[in-house]
Design a protein around this motif. Structure first.
Motif, PDB file in Angstrom:
ATOM      1  N   MET A   1       0.856  -1.174  -0.119  1.00 54.48           N
ATOM      2  CA  MET A   1      -0.061  -0.084   0.093  1.00 54.48           C
ATOM      3  C   MET A   1       0.912   1.250   0.071  1.00 54.48           C
ATOM      4  SD  MET A   1      -3.301  -0.778  -0.142  1.00 54.48           S
ATOM      5  CE  MET A   1      -4.045   0.624   0.802  1.00 54.48           C
ATOM      6  N   THR A   2       0.467   2.100  -0.971  1.00 57.71           N
ATOM      7  CA  THR A   2       1.387   3.489  -0.916  1.00 57.71           C
ATOM      8  C   THR A   2       0.150   4.501  -0.729  1.00 57.71           C
ATOM      9  OG1 THR A   2       1.037   3.717  -3.552  1.00 57.71           O
ATOM     10  CG2 THR A   2       2.991   2.545  -2.500  1.00 57.71           C
ATOM     11  N   ASN A   3       0.771   5.874  -0.768  1.00 61.87           N
ATOM     12  CA  ASN A   3      -0.077   6.924  -0.422  1.00 61.87           C
ATOM     13  C   ASN A   3      -1.339   7.115  -1.737  1.00 61.87           C
ATOM     14  OD1 ASN A   3       1.207   7.545   1.823  1.00 61.87           O
ATOM     15  ND2 ASN A   3       2.468   8.924   0.791  1.00 61.87           N
TER      16      ASN A   3
ATOM     17  N   CYS B   1       1.637  -4.693 -10.584  1.00 64.63           N
ATOM     18  CA  CYS B   1       0.340  -4.080 -10.982  1.00 64.63           C
ATOM     19  C   CYS B   1      -0.164  -2.775 -10.163  1.00 64.63           C
ATOM     20  CB  CYS B   1      -1.028  -5.143 -10.900  1.00 64.63           C
ATOM     21  SG  CYS B   1      -0.814  -6.357 -12.150  1.00 64.63           S
ATOM     22  N   HIS B   2      -0.077  -1.790 -10.698  1.00 59.17           N
ATOM     23  CA  HIS B   2      -0.400  -0.407 -10.046  1.00 59.17           C
ATOM     24  C   HIS B   2      -1.779  -0.015 -10.444  1.00 59.17           C
ATOM     25  CE1 HIS B   2       3.820   0.954  -8.633  1.00 59.17           C
ATOM     26  NE2 HIS B   2       3.996  -0.133  -9.373  1.00 59.17           N
TER      27      HIS B   2
ATOM     28  N   LEU C   1      -2.143   1.034  -4.932  1.00 60.12           N
ATOM     29  CA  LEU C   1      -2.178  -0.246  -4.434  1.00 60.12           C
ATOM     30  C   LEU C   1      -1.476  -1.183  -5.358  1.00 60.12           C
ATOM     31  CD1 LEU C   1      -2.880  -2.307  -2.266  1.00 60.12           C
ATOM     32  CD2 LEU C   1      -5.016  -2.849  -3.612  1.00 60.12           C
ATOM     33  N   VAL C   2      -0.348  -1.571  -5.002  1.00 61.65           N
ATOM     34  CA  VAL C   2       0.686  -2.196  -5.952  1.00 61.65           C
ATOM     35  C   VAL C   2       0.680  -3.918  -5.555  1.00 61.65           C
ATOM     36  CG1 VAL C   2       3.111  -2.586  -6.958  1.00 61.65           C
ATOM     37  CG2 VAL C   2       2.134  -0.397  -6.018  1.00 61.65           C
TER      38      VAL C   2
END
Length: 435
Positions: A188-190, A225-226, A193-194
């Motif tokens: 999880m990034t800001n 997959c971003h 979702l990767v």
């Protein structure tokens, strides 16, 4: 005067003489003897009268005339004169000029500067990925590295999951997986979702026994997959390199063997030490004879190992059976001997490879070179054969001798060929580093 008077007189004279001697010894100077002991004077005697001799006047005579003597010459009778040069020629014989000189190694001419440009690897777009709502779709070209070597479907997987489809016409492999399957990892990034996947390629050996080699490198390709963004990935650049080796060794009778890496046009020795998978390595074996009859060179055997020991394992004997290059038959490569144009030179090419197991980053090649008189005929133990077009062919036209490459050529007894009359051998050692 009586006789006793004479005796006394004589005795007194003797005593006077002795006393005079004593006085000289003690005082160092002569002096008068004491008066009481002076000898009586002797009566004078009349000496005979000798007539006087006239004075000596030396007479001056002219020197005697002696004839001149000729110079002394050994071995000639007196009175005979000869020229010193003729005398030396009679004694030593005709003098010949010394023309023989000790043989020296000739100086090899320096090669001109080579116009060479190293081919840089180009990143290929052989992998593509598409992400939808809940799945990832991966498309992989069989020519994964762009070198012409097609990979096998069983050698590649997506996080442990095998190929789900294959297109034999387009040479494509397909993978399909759910986002939470096939070893995926989520981050999880800001702003996204990767989901991350690993596409792993592990090549298998062409043959576990006869050819335990591979001609492609393993690879691990990351696929992500971003969501809200789509990202395609491609294979990493492949940058293997080889450390070249060129060796010369002077054998008996000033024979010089060499094994060199050549440029693609076979005109110069290759100045670079870098190769890539799929490249052809060009070798040139030669023998140079100085003060010797013309020779013909052969490559008897060549073995590749992962360590500097020709008997170590794993190993790959790609030239065997007295000059049979079997790599093209075992692996379907383009390795072969080039047609022979000169007896003292033999050229061959080998397709780059590495070991599947025991890969230390280096390869060591040991070859046995032989040379025979060029006038002698070739035989089953002195040939250069390649498997081209589903048949064996000789580099010098000796196709009939190459038929034994599928069996046994000549005697297989171990022997030291250096002891055989008319045969000279040398075993060069080549080291390659695969980075």
């Amino acid at each position: 005067m009586g006789w006793w008077s004479v005796a006394v007189l004589l005795w007194g004279g003797v005593v006077g003489v002795c006393m005079g001697a004593v006085l000289l010894d003690v005082k160092g100077v002569s002096g008068p003897a004491p008066a009481s002991r002076q000898p009586l004077p002797r009566p004078a005697m009349n000496p005979p009268q000798v007539p006087a001799r006239p004075p000596f006047v030396p007479s001056v005579l002219p020197p005697p005339q002696v004839p001149a003597r000729p110079p002394f010459v050994p071995g000639l009778c007196r009175g005979q004169l000869q020229d010193p040069g003729s005398v030396q020629q009679q004694l030593l014989g005709p003098v010949k000029e010394l023309t023989w000189k000790f043989p020296q190694m000739p100086v090899e001419p320096t090669s001109p500067p080579v116009q060479f440009q190293l081919r840089e690897p180009v990143s290929v777009s052989s992998v593509a990925a598409t992400c939808d709502e809940n799945m990832v779709h991966v498309q992989v070209k069989k020519d994964l590295f762009g070198s012409g070597e097609l990979i096998q479907a069983s050698d590649i997987s997506l996080g442990g999951c095998g190929v789900t489809g294959e297109d034999s016409v387009a040479q494509l492999l397909y993978f399909q997986s759910y986002l939470q399957a096939c070893g995926s990892q989520v981050v999880m990034t800001n702003d996204s979702l990767v989901y991350s996947f690993s596409l792993t390629y592990i090549p298998r050996a062409i043959s576990d026994t006869s050819a335990p080699i591979v001609r492609t490198s393993g690879a691990v390709i990351g696929i992500e997959c971003h969501y809200l963004r789509l990202h395609n990935v491609s294979s990493n650049a492949l940058q293997p390199s080889w450390v070249p080796y060129a060796a010369t060794k002077t054998a008996e009778e000033l024979l010089v063997f060499s094994l060199k890496l050549m440029t693609d046009d076979w005109k110069f020795e290759r100045p670079s030490n870098i190769y890539y998978m799929g490249d052809l390595i060009h070798f040139e074996a030669s023998v140079k004879q100085y003060n010797h009859v013309p020779l013909r060179v052969f490559v008897d055997t060549c073995v590749v190992t992962a360590v500097p020991d020709a008997a170590a394992a794993p190993s790959y004997l790609f030239i065997q059976n007295h000059g049979c290059l079997v790599d093209s038959k075992l692996t379907g490569s383009s390795s072969r001997f080039l047609p022979r144009t000169q007896d003292f030179k033999l050229q061959f090419q080998l397709e780059a490879f590495r070991f599947q197991q025991g890969d230390t980053g280096s390869l060591f090649i040991t070859c046995l070179l032989k040379a025979t008189a060029a006038a002698s005929p070739t035989d089953a133990e002195h040939k250069a054969c390649s498997f081209v077009g589903q048949k064996w062919a000789g580099a010098g036209g000796e196709d009939q001798l190459c038929s034994c490459c599928d069996g046994s050529c000549g005697s297989r007894k171990a022997r030291d060929l250096t002891s055989v009359s008319g045969i000279w051998t040398w075993r060069p050692f080549l080291s390659f580093c695969l980075c």
